[in-house]
Design an enzyme around this catalytic site. Structure first.
Site, PDB file in Angstrom:
ATOM      1  CD  GLU A  57      -2.480  -1.339   2.694  1.00 36.98           C
ATOM      2  OE1 GLU A  57      -3.518  -2.029   2.790  1.00 36.98           O
ATOM      3  OE2 GLU A  57      -1.937  -0.795   3.678  1.00 36.98           O
ATOM      4  CG  ASP A 245     -11.810  -8.304   1.813  1.00 39.16           C
ATOM      5  OD1 ASP A 245     -12.560  -8.566   2.771  1.00 39.16           O
ATOM      6  OD2 ASP A 245     -10.773  -7.619   1.945  1.00 39.16           O
TER       7      ASP A 245
END
Length: 287
Positions: A57, A245
């Site tokens: 990230e 997700d």
């Protein structure tokens, strides 16, 4: 582990216990409101601390903002794996920190403990005007979340600190309103929802019940811990979370997370850049 009250000390009348809970809840709401309204004056924001949990990230933003790694490691205590990148972007001093790799296992040091420690040490050393906690999160399709959606959470809370004792239960949940940014929300195309934080990627039935009680749209493993430390040290914090997700979907969470991590990180990179571009030249209360 905290010591539980002695048996004979807990014989309070039910109405007294209820009154204590109401008083504590009011105090929590008051603190949350005060925290979300801290402005720090009219001067333009000059220093931003970006707290991120994972290297995957972090690195796109390091490249985007042209940051360099702290070579001598003097920012943090000797021996910790924490990593700092720093530089200047459009006149803003940006420090990006992530907890590094676990010393023994070599994986990203995710979770609330690492993030809280890192946030505390970074605030002490770097004195930021504003914190941005950026990262990925699971989303709930029942609340309208989709893969690659990016959120600016309005509130944060914990879902795995269950303490079924009056007032301690509120402490465990630790619900907080994030720093209010109405003008930023008008400018950037990001969703708004509540964030719930816990130390597990999966979701137990107990966690699910707590997440529902928190009215959360997204869940992560760091946000509420960063918010707790930011409040303690009176530094305003905003949160940018991209959905990797669908927690209440058909695919296994771990599989879907890994499948979407790289693509969703690109969406996170774009969103954080838009947020930083908007912040540039503005004071806290102009956000």
């Amino acid at each position: 582990m905290m010591a539980l009250p002695e048996e004979n000390a807990g014989e309070e009348a039910p109405d007294a216990m209820a009154a204590a809970e109401e008083e504590a809840a009011a105090a929590v709401e008051s603190v949350a409101g005060e925290s979300s309204g801290k402005t720090g004056g009219d001067r333009p924001i000059s220093t931003i601390l970006i707290v991120i949990a994972m290297q995957t990230e972090a690195l796109p933003l390091v490249a985007k903002f042209g940051l360099i790694e702290d070579a001598d490691g003097s920012t943090f205590p000797k021996g910790v794996p924490w990593v700092r990148y720093h530089g200047t972007y459009k006149g803003l001093r940006i420090d990006l920190v992530w907890p590094g790799k676990d010393i023994i296992l070599g994986v990203d040091s995710v979770g609330t403990v690492s993030s809280a420690l890192l946030t505390f040490a970074s605030i002490q050393a770097l004195k930021p005007d504003l914190i941005i906690n950026a990262g990925t999160a699971g989303g709930f399709k029942a609340k309208g979340a989709c893969i690659r959606d990016v959120y600016l959470p309005s509130h944060v809370a914990f879902h795995d600190r269950r303490i079924p004792i009056p007032v301690f239960d509120l402490y465990g949940i630790g619900s907080r309103q994030t720093f209010s940014t109405p003008n930023l929300l008008k400018e950037v195309n990001l969703k708004v929802g509540r964030l719930s934080t816990g130390n597990s990627l999966d979701m137990s039935p107990q966690d699910e019940a707590s997440i529902l009680a928190n009215d959360a749209t997204i869940k992560d493993m760091e946000g509420a811990a960063v918010a707790y430390v930011a409040d303690l040290l009176s530094v305003p914090a905003v949160f940018v979370k991209a959905v990797t997700d669908i927690v209440d979907g058909d695919k296994p969470t771990a599989e879907e997370f890994m499948q979407n991590l790289i693509a969703v990180t690109a969406a996170l990179d774009q969103a954080v850049t838009e947020v930083v571009d908007f912040i540039n030249g503005k004071s806290l209360h102009e956000l």
